[in-house]
Design an enzyme around this catalytic site. Sequence first.
Site, PDB file in Angstrom:
ATOM      1  N   TRP A 179      47.112  56.964  23.958  1.00  0.00           N
ATOM      2  CA  TRP A 179      46.452  58.265  23.736  1.00  0.00           C
ATOM      3  C   TRP A 179      47.206  59.434  24.347  1.00  0.00           C
ATOM      4  CZ3 TRP A 179      43.818  58.365  19.665  1.00  0.00           C
ATOM      5  CH2 TRP A 179      42.997  57.311  19.293  1.00  0.00           C
ATOM      6  N   ASP A 207      42.573  63.756  30.033  1.00  0.00           N
ATOM      7  CA  ASP A 207      41.698  63.127  29.053  1.00  0.00           C
ATOM      8  C   ASP A 207      40.956  62.008  29.789  1.00  0.00           C
ATOM      9  OD1 ASP A 207      40.543  61.693  26.967  1.00  0.00           O
ATOM     10  OD2 ASP A 207      42.419  61.390  25.844  1.00  0.00           O
ATOM     11  N   LYS A 263      33.090  57.204  23.398  1.00  0.00           N
ATOM     12  CA  LYS A 263      33.581  56.009  24.067  1.00  0.00           C
ATOM     13  C   LYS A 263      32.470  55.375  24.884  1.00  0.00           C
ATOM     14  CE  LYS A 263      37.221  55.678  21.980  1.00  0.00           C
ATOM     15  NZ  LYS A 263      38.315  56.601  22.028  1.00  0.00           N
TER      16      LYS A 263
HETATM   17  C1  LIG Z   1      39.406  57.264  21.481  1.00  0.00           C
HETATM   18  C2  LIG Z   1      40.206  58.138  22.337  1.00  0.00           C
HETATM   19  C3  LIG Z   1      40.751  59.325  21.844  1.00  0.00           C
HETATM   20  C4  LIG Z   1      40.619  59.763  20.401  1.00  0.00           C
HETATM   21  O1  LIG Z   1      39.316  60.141  20.132  1.00  0.00           O
HETATM   22  P1  LIG Z   1      38.866  60.633  18.667  1.00  0.00           P
HETATM   23  O2  LIG Z   1      37.516  61.183  18.974  1.00  0.00           O
HETATM   24  O3  LIG Z   1      38.842  59.440  17.779  1.00  0.00           O
HETATM   25  O4  LIG Z   1      39.815  61.668  18.207  1.00  0.00           O
HETATM   26  C5  LIG Z   1      41.448  60.126  22.727  1.00  0.00           C
HETATM   27  N1  LIG Z   1      41.627  59.773  24.005  1.00  0.00           N
HETATM   28  C6  LIG Z   1      41.135  58.616  24.508  1.00  0.00           C
HETATM   29  C7  LIG Z   1      41.371  58.272  25.935  1.00  0.00           C
HETATM   30  C8  LIG Z   1      40.403  57.767  23.684  1.00  0.00           C
HETATM   31  O5  LIG Z   1      39.915  56.628  24.182  1.00  0.00           O
END
Ligand SMILES: *Cc1c(COP(=O)(O)O)cnc(C)c1O
Length: 362
Positions: free
Chosen positions: A102, A174, A198
């Site tokens: 990611w 993130d 998540k």
């Molecule tokens: C799933 C995930 C993303 C992407 O998320 P989307 O909502 O599908 O764009 C980004 N960063 C992390 C750490 C993730 O687990």
Amino acid sequence: MIKAWNFGAGPSMLPSEVMAKAQQEFTDFHGLGIGIVEMSHRSAEYTAVAREAESLLRELLQIPDDYAVLFEQGGGRGQFAAVPLNLLPQGGHADYFVTGHWSRCAYKECAERYGKAILHECSVKDKDGRWCIDYSKMEVTPGAAYAYACLNETVNGIEMFELPDTGDVPLVVDMSSNILSRPIDVSRFGAIIFGAQKHVAPSGLTITIVRRSLLGRARQYCPSVLDWTVLDQHESMYNTPCTFSWYMAGLDFKWIKSMGGVAAMEERNKAKAQLLYSFMDEHPFYHLPIAASCRSRMNCVFTLKDERLNAEFLQQAAAEHLIGLKGHKVLGGMRASIYNAMPLEGVQVLADFLARFAAAHQ
Ligand SMILES: *Cc1c(COP(=O)(O)O)cnc(C)c1O
């Protein structure tokens, strides 16, 4: 009803109390005669729901007053664009500390569309051939607009338990898959982004926590719906938000509070991760690709030493109502996501299955 243990990485399981409450309020919210998804986001009732969710999040993470909390759409990937669009001036540069899938996607989004992103490869293999994070590689370059990192790589199963010293350069992180799993000091960050699906709520909601002094810098062509300043000015109601997911996030925050807050979550999550990892460390049938110091407490990534057994493993697990164990498509192998909502009991059921499957195939 058969209860399945859901180890999927996201959208993932939510606490059963949260699901039950949402079911009840889905068709009739507080005796209004209409359901939660049927009401205007501007109604007094919904506004109260939205503001309560924000104040619970502020309380749980002890978010300082000089930080804005924004409820958005567009997912994690939307924020991969929003970060440079809001923080990277034309002609400027940003540092990306890449530790897995990611953070690499975030790097690419910036580098290929918005400006100069400097790639720092920060995961390396140790002497045992296991991936670990080399924090010494997380050095900011002079004049960077921000430094970016992903604190839990959901796909790779690697988690950052330390933070780099970025000096005056704002650190943007993130935390899609580990927010609220342990206490953090929000004041260490310029911005924290996380997609709610998540483990906080259903998909459709993304939350940004940003230091207010970083607002007001968006590029002129930044879409208004991704412009943190516009969202802040409209209390995240510039356009219609994902009302259902925002509401569900509030229920989840209330549940975390009732469980003792994020410190209590951390204790629970440590015990769960310890149970799985220590079993697999001892057992030659399974392999753990990540070094012990940076194994994710949320996403336990593992492989069977004999990968020819993968299909049978997944099939038998599913027959025992253990679902979502297949690894991400870019990596293969297996992954057990054990977010806040997963009780120790579910992890124990999985560990028992791992032991039985290994014994049957020795
Ligand atoms: C799933 C995930 C993303 C992407 O998320 P989307 O909502 O599908 O764009 C980004 N960063 C992390 C750490 C993730 O687990």
